[in-house]
Design a protein around this motif. Structure first.
Motif: not given
Length: 90
Positions: A21-32, A34-39, A62-64
């Motif tokens: 149920r938790e949706k992980p995401y990644l944040i680029d700290q320089a710009t803010g 957000k990148f999600i996990v593709p499904g 994570f998608a990039n």
């Protein structure tokens, strides 16, 4: 894609990281950004969600898009209440 790998040392504490149920995401700290996990429809989310076991390594992809996040960037990985900050992309 960005490949985030981690090793579980305490399966009980790590249970929250495997909650579907938790949706992980990644944040680029320089710009803010957000990148999600593709499904993808046939495969589902590109992350491990089986019950955690001690001394095993797990992954989340994570998608990039457009290779936005580059080697050397600082990122934060967020999964529910868990935050791994100041990670350097290799």
């Amino acid at each position: 894609m960005l490949d985030f790998r981690y090793r579980v040392t305490d399966p009980e504490k790590a249970k929250a990281l495997f909650d579907r149920r938790e949706k992980p995401y990644l944040i680029d700290q320089a710009t803010g950004a957000k990148f999600i996990v593709p499904g993808p429809p046939k495969v589902g989310p590109l992350r491990t969600s089986n019950p955690p076991q001690t001394d095993r390594t797990y992954f989340i992809l994570f998608a990039n898009p457009g290779r936005y996040v580059k080697q050397g960037n600082k990122v934060t990985v967020v999964i529910g209440d868990f935050r791994a900050e100041d990670l350097t992309v290799n």
